[in-house]
Design a protein around this motif. Structure first.
Motif: not given
Length: 163
Positions: A32-38, A110-111
């Motif tokens: 679920i890293k910010s800026g990426e599609t899950p 966060e990742v």
């Protein structure tokens, strides 16, 4: 120098750990890293200076999911992706865990928001691109478009020309 000066960006060198339990289940995390599609992803990350692929895979597995008892780590393929302006080299490292291993933890919330054990023929989707390429190579299936894999037997396989 930068790409703006005419030089190409340096390749990214990483690993993906295909951690397998005694019952054949594979460890996979929900990324679920910010800026990426899950997506769903194998444990892994960048190879640090002085590390082998196997050492990096064991370290990343411990850092990302708290499993420190990974054993029998060995490279089974190297995947290459040259699209998108930067070359990505990702070694697939097959490893085993003891049946009594502790449950994976979310050491980097966060990742990854969770880790699960999944049957290889019933993996969640969508898969993170490098993980999809490594898992396809491991299962002997065609790899996603844009990826080339180099199995441990030295042969080159890419999609869709060579199975």
């Amino acid at each position: 120098m930068s790409a703006a000066s005419g030089e190409r960006p340096r390749p990214v060198v990483g690993v993906g750990a295909l951690v397998v339990r005694a019952d054949g289940a594979v460890l996979i995390g929900h990324r679920i890293k910010s800026g990426e599609t899950p997506s769903w992803c194998l444990p892994g990350g960048s190879v640090e200076a002085g590390e082998t692929f196997e050492e990096a895979a064991v370290r990343e597995t411990a850092e990302e999911c708290g499993l420190g008892d990974v054993r029998e780590a060995r490279v089974f393929t190297v995947a290459l992706h040259t699209g998108g302006g930067r070359t990505h080299v990702t070694a697939g490292v097959l490893a085993r865990v003891d049946p009594s291993a502790a449950a994976p933890t979310t050491s980097e919330p966060e990742v990854f928001d969770r880790w699960v054990w999944a049957a290889p023929d019933d993996l969640p989707a969508p898969l993170f691109p490098a993980s999809a390429a490594l898992l396809a190579a491991w299962r002997g299936e065609p790899v996603p478009a844009g990826w080339t894999v180099y199995p441990s037997d030295g042969a080159v396989r890419d999609h869709p020309a060579v199975p």
